[in-house]
Design an enzyme around this catalytic site. Structure first.
Site, PDB file in Angstrom:
ATOM      1  N   SER A 107       0.805  -1.224  -0.135  1.00  0.00           N
ATOM      2  CA  SER A 107      -0.226  -0.144   0.036  1.00  0.00           C
ATOM      3  C   SER A 107       0.789   1.494  -0.148  1.00  0.00           C
ATOM      4  CB  SER A 107      -1.079   0.191   1.413  1.00  0.00           C
ATOM      5  OG  SER A 107      -1.834   0.758   1.301  1.00  0.00           O
TER       6      SER A 107
ATOM      7  N   ASP B 293      -6.406   1.506  -4.103  1.00  0.00           N
ATOM      8  CA  ASP B 293      -7.753   1.602  -2.933  1.00  0.00           C
ATOM      9  C   ASP B 293      -7.036   2.752  -1.830  1.00  0.00           C
ATOM     10  OD1 ASP B 293      -5.929   0.859  -1.006  1.00  0.00           O
ATOM     11  OD2 ASP B 293      -6.641  -0.773  -0.078  1.00  0.00           O
TER      12      ASP B 293
END
Length: 476
Positions: free
Chosen positions: A101, A246
């Site tokens: 991430s 995301d």
């Protein structure tokens, strides 16, 4: 080997994950799927990855381990996490996404998906137990690497079609939008989708080296870049996402980032959500800004998803959620622009970005004024990096040890009036401002969230909060 589940997925050092550890946890995931009846031998498992240097090797190791465990891995290549999840839902296949991430490039991670969406905390515990059992058996892993059938185009086509149906044709015409591409897997899709809606798109800052961009605590260096580009190119907004696409990032016409919880709020309104799940770290003004019900959770997508699922089980409809980073999830179908949007119970960055841009396109005010119009309490957040987990734990233990300890710690800042211990320690001060201390669940970091009367007061409170953490850590 120091690997653990954080707020979203397994995280650890890249050097660990590039070895047998990836095979161990991929095998543990496979064992859990098979033992729980979630998958049968020979079932598909989709595997994707981000653009970190370590991700191709970890992905290949996981593919080999999944095949050896009796499943049929399918390589989806480099793609956004929500694209992998969406294809998994359509094909009723489990999934594994190799990504760290937004955390530093020397770290990486793995996110796991059941055929019906993200794993939950019970799954995490089962996978951890399976990994421990495999270690006890003395199973040796040689970090073998394999390729698999490629489903990248299928995944991207499905995810692209979903997002090209959200707005009317030409819905962003007249807007000049910058896309900070850096090393996010969403960088090319962002450009093509915005162009599809008629926006004048300016691609910015593409990097072949991985750059960790935390959309919840945007660095001063990143803000400087955004502000320079906004002025240079005359942009109405700049958009981006984190490494695995995301978590959205939206900056206004000055290059100043909009808080993620406001992005999530706009997305929820765009969908017409009547029940919204969001963590305690999201702005306290959200309840007053929506007509529906707001469910507060701990930080992390598993908790948001659990709250959404409980709402659906209770008969609620139009259920969505978002995190303070702006990543937006849906638990029920929504009809948007005449199209039925199937549930996607994992964080998405592209839909909330489009929701904000659609709101901008619909009015005649700059995005900064659109954001101010929501009149949410002024809020800010940031983190101290390289704070050992043990140090964070010791600080939180001291702050929770009694009112005297908390008051002493906050003495240079203010007087505590009320506290909440849902996730970290959230303290309302006598002047009604809020300061929230919370160890990161993904990295050795301490996070601080604040709310105050205005932006200047919030900035001062945030600076003071981070300084107190720093002073405490040095004094140990």
């Amino acid at each position: 080997m120091s690997l653990k589940f954080g707020t979203s997925g397994l995280r650890g050092l890249s050097v660990d994950l590039e070895g047998p550890a990836s095979a161990l946890y991929a095998t543990a995931f496979a064992r859990h799927l098979l033992a729980a009846g979630i998958a049968r031998p020979g079932d598909e498992v989709l595997v994707g990855r981000d653009l970190r240097a370590s991700s191709p090797a970890i992905s290949a190791i996981a593919i080999a381990a999944l095949r050896k465990a009796g499943l049929a891995p399918r390589d989806c290549g480099v793609l956004p996490t929500p694209a992998l999840a969406l294809l998994g839902l359509e094909r009723k296949a489990a999934g594994l996404m190799v990504t760290g991430s937004h955390i530093p490039a020397d770290r990486n991670g793995i996110k796991f998906y059941r055929p019906d969406g993200e794993i939950d905390k019970a799954d995490e515990a089962a996978i951890t137990a399976a990994a421990q059992a495999i270690r006890a058996e003395g199973v040796a892993f040689d970090a073998a690497r394999e390729d698999a059938e490629n489903l990248h185009e299928a995944a991207m086509a499905l995810y692209g079609a979903r997002n090209r149906a959200l707005l009317p044709e030409g819905g962003l015409a007249g807007l000049r939008i910058g896309v900070y591409q850096h090393s996010t897997v969403a960088r090319d899709l962002f450009v093509s989708v915005l162009a599809h809606y008629g926006a004048d798109v300016v691609a910015l800052g593409r990097s072949e080296t991985f750059i960790p961009v935390d959309t919840e605590a945007v660095s001063a260096e990143t803000v400087t870049l955004l502000q320079g580009w906004a002025a240079q190119h005359g942009l109405h907004a700049i958009i981006s996402a984190d490494g695995d696409g995301d978590r959205p990032l939206v900056a206004d016409e000055t290059g100043t980032p909009i808080r993620g919880d406001l992005v999530g709020l706009v997305a929820s309104r765009f969908l017409g959500a009547r029940v919204i799940a969001t963590p305690v770290t999201s702005n306290s003004g959200i309840e007053a800004a929506v007509a529906g019900k707001v469910l507060r959770t701990k930080v992390g997508s598993p908790y948001v998803i659990a709250a959404m699922n409980e709402a659906v089980a209770a008969g609620e409809t139009a259920v969505a959620g978002f995190e303070a980073n702006g990543g937006t999830l849906t638990a029920t179908p929504f009809t948007v622009n005449g199209h039925v949007l199937a549930p996607l119970p994992t964080r998405d960055s592209l839909m909330p970005v489009l929701a904000v841009l659609a709101l901008l396109a619909a009015g005649e005010r700059p995005l900064s004024q659109v954001a101010e119009g929501f009149a949410l309490p002024a809020a800010a957040s940031d983190r101290l990096e390289n704070v050992p987990v043990e140090t964070s734990a010791a600080l939180m233990a001291e702050l929770r040890s009694g009112a005297g300890a908390l008051s002493a710690f906050l003495a240079p800042i203010g007087v505590p009036a009320k506290t909440s211990d849902v996730d970290g320690l959230r303290v309302t001060l006598e002047d009604a401002s809020v300061i929230h201390f919370r160890p990161s669940g993904n990295a050795p970091e301490m996070r601080c969230y604040v709310e105050a009367a205005d932006e200047a007061a919030a900035a001062r409170l945030l600076k003071a909060g981070l300084q107190r953490i720093r002073e405490w850590a040095v004094s140990r």
